[in-house]
Write a protein that holds these residues in place. Sequence first.
Motif, PDB file in Angstrom:
ATOM      1  N   ILE A  84       0.834  -1.208   0.000  1.00 16.89           N
ATOM      2  CA  ILE A  84       0.000   0.000   0.000  1.00 16.89           C
ATOM      3  C   ILE A  84       0.866   1.253   0.000  1.00 16.89           C
ATOM      4  O   ILE A  84       1.897   1.301   0.659  1.00 16.89           O
ATOM      5  N   ASP A  85       0.455   2.258  -0.786  1.00 18.24           N
ATOM      6  CA  ASP A  85       1.082   3.577  -0.679  1.00 18.24           C
ATOM      7  C   ASP A  85       0.587   4.177   0.634  1.00 18.24           C
ATOM      8  O   ASP A  85      -0.549   4.647   0.731  1.00 18.24           O
ATOM      9  N   TRP A  86       1.447   4.148   1.641  1.00 23.48           N
ATOM     10  CA  TRP A  86       0.999   4.382   3.008  1.00 23.48           C
ATOM     11  C   TRP A  86       0.481   5.797   3.236  1.00 23.48           C
ATOM     12  O   TRP A  86      -0.559   6.007   3.857  1.00 23.48           O
ATOM     13  N   LYS A  87       1.222   6.776   2.708  1.00 24.02           N
ATOM     14  CA  LYS A  87       0.799   8.172   2.900  1.00 24.02           C
ATOM     15  C   LYS A  87      -0.562   8.417   2.266  1.00 24.02           C
ATOM     16  O   LYS A  87      -1.444   9.021   2.861  1.00 24.02           O
ATOM     17  N   GLU A  88      -0.700   7.913   1.059  1.00 26.40           N
ATOM     18  CA  GLU A  88      -1.957   8.109   0.338  1.00 26.40           C
ATOM     19  C   GLU A  88      -3.107   7.386   1.049  1.00 26.40           C
ATOM     20  O   GLU A  88      -4.218   7.919   1.159  1.00 26.40           O
TER      21      GLU A  88
END
Lengths: 397, 397
Positions: B288-292
């Motif tokens: 997962i793109d964590w920030k997004e």
Amino acid sequence: MKTEMPTIFSAKRTSFVRTSVIREILKLTVENSDMLSFAGGLPNPHLLPKDILSSVMESVVKDHSATALQYGDSSGYQALRTQIAEKLTDVYWISPDSISVTHGSQQGLDILGKMFMDSDTNVLLEDPVYLGALQAFSPYQPNFFSVPMEPDGPNFYLLEEILSQNKIHIFYANPSYQNPSTYTWSLEKRKRIASILDEKEVILIEDEAYRYLDFDGKVYPSVSSFRKRIDLTFVLGSFSKILSPGFRLGWVVVPEVYRSLFTAIKQGNDLNSNQFSQVVVSKLLERIDWKEHLRSIQTFYSEKQKILVSLLKEYIPEAKFSLPEGGMFLWVEYPKVSQKELMAGCLTNGVAMVPGSEFSPESKFSANFRMNFSFLGKEEMEEGVRRIAKVYRDINT
Amino acid sequence: MKTEMPTIFSAKRTSFVRTSVIREILKLTVENSDMLSFAGGLPNPHLLPKDILSSVMESVVKDHSATALQYGDSSGYQALRTQIAEKLTDVYWISPDSISVTHGSQQGLDILGKMFMDSDTNVLLEDPVYLGALQAFSPYQPNFFSVPMEPDGPNFYLLEEILSQNKIHIFYANPSYQNPSTYTWSLEKRKRIASILDEKEVILIEDEAYRYLDFDGKVYPSVSSFRKRIDLTFVLGSFSKILSPGFRLGWVVVPEVYRSLFTAIKQGNDLNSNQFSQVVVSKLLERIDWKEHLRSIQTFYSEKQKILVSLLKEYIPEAKFSLPEGGMFLWVEYPKVSQKELMAGCLTNGVAMVPGSEFSPESKFSANFRMNFSFLGKEEMEEGVRRIAKVYRDINT
């Protein structure tokens, strides 16, 4: 083994906390891939049909995520409780409401310890006893009593004596393929003991984690199924050995009078059991041909046991053990060596077993080791037994 | 609410066991599909990207089953502990070894209660306090003290007074978007309180379950990150709100001197956390793109909060609450009605909230209710608020 505690602030009960040599060894085997371990009670992870598991996972993510990815009922996922009540219990008063799903049967032991055990509670254990029960109960500081085990169950004469001379509140027992002794209570002892527990009003905590691991596919009736005092008997079960320990699910059959208390303690402990795993296991139980699945596990374990037995006979004929009817262990006596020395030598030579003294509050069984046969492959078992034999000969010359 | 106990044999601590109205209501909502519930702290299960979850599941079953379907390290799956240490903590002494993975952060509370709390242990709570902490700690029977909460954190004057007049051993706090008050400690109070806790040698149990739920994407530094006495501070985290409660995983940052004890207690409680979930969550964190992902959760919650705020202003202008900076609750005062009557009327009319008295050992906050806005959809929220408004008007005429 007691943990060494730093001199720091902590609750008094922490001086009774016990670590498990098994978990320490499990850690060693994770860190050292050359270590051959007969120590853990590790089921074989390949016994679960992968194709069914994959398809169940897919359907859970696709069609059941609103349930599987959420908090859930503290007593467990209703569909799973119904399946457990129908398929995996034999007490006559069973209903889905009597099932509480737990985080492995180990959590059942902790909850029952919290529920029942004070410093003036008298708890009778089998001797030897499952180490995890000692770990779960010890922080609650009950008084432990022990009844010696025979191949067909507790010594009945001594059991009667203990129950007559002391007010025993709880009896914790593991009647089928006991961990670690591998002994199984006979049908006759199950009935007689159920009856004397009724008479003396003793709460039974019956740990049936190995219930379905009989080599011939036999299933013994639970001791609880013979009890008249159905308010005084708990049965613990586990999916770890029949599906996978990775789902970390077990259950407890809880008498009606104790249900609200059990659930309240479960809430304080961890709110609810893993909901995703519960939905997956429930769907697996729907999809798997259960009889066939159990038979394949039983056959697998039976064959593995025969391999270990013949290796021990070949390489270490001095080793003594009785042949279990089921389960995943041999309880092996290595005569004429110091347990500590044999243990240390084995670890140094890349092979692990659990010393028998771990399974006793008084560190008895100084000649025994518990050996698991479910995890290692045939060649690894042979190499492992060779390593033990070498260490044994080096010491015992 | 104390559980009603049958007059049966049980340990003395069980008279201190508390049930949770929230869990009771959760059960009602499962049983009655028409019930609109603002009661639970239920995250929205659709925030987790299904396509990534499906592909992670497939790869775990296919390529990682030997690990995922097995027992594991009692401290947690090493890869996951490393990720937590790197991504999800801010204390400067962090390492993977300082992370213990737990069965939800609730289990962290139970283990710390078991580790620290005797009947002569003085435990300071926020007032109001997270109900689950009361449930976890109460069976260990500590002495509870309370410090009143203000919108920017504990009343500092009263906190100083309590710490000066009593030997407080433990302070349990939930500094970010507190459950239930929604208050968040200011940066200044975080620093001042860290310093006074150092000075008075108080163990801090810092519950950061909501840490990443700031509506503007802000992340407050933990109070623990300002402490010099790094041997006296624990931080609890949770995947329930940022990934899914279905995986039932949290963690505790454990000071070095307490690690072996923490792990030994964890073993006795349940051997190890759910290994399958741990591997899945670890792979999700990789993918997962964590920030997004966090930003999308924060935006979602922020919008849901605005909806509930505007509905309350429209339908029940008498209701009072302060605007939280994050989290999943409003802490709403309904003036001039009896809490009990409003609660009963709501349940009868198919809508649930949690009465404020649940969040206090002394059953204070008799005008407040905790309302969750993360779970219901917009139309359901509107219908729910309408139902509450009707009951409120019927009582308050």
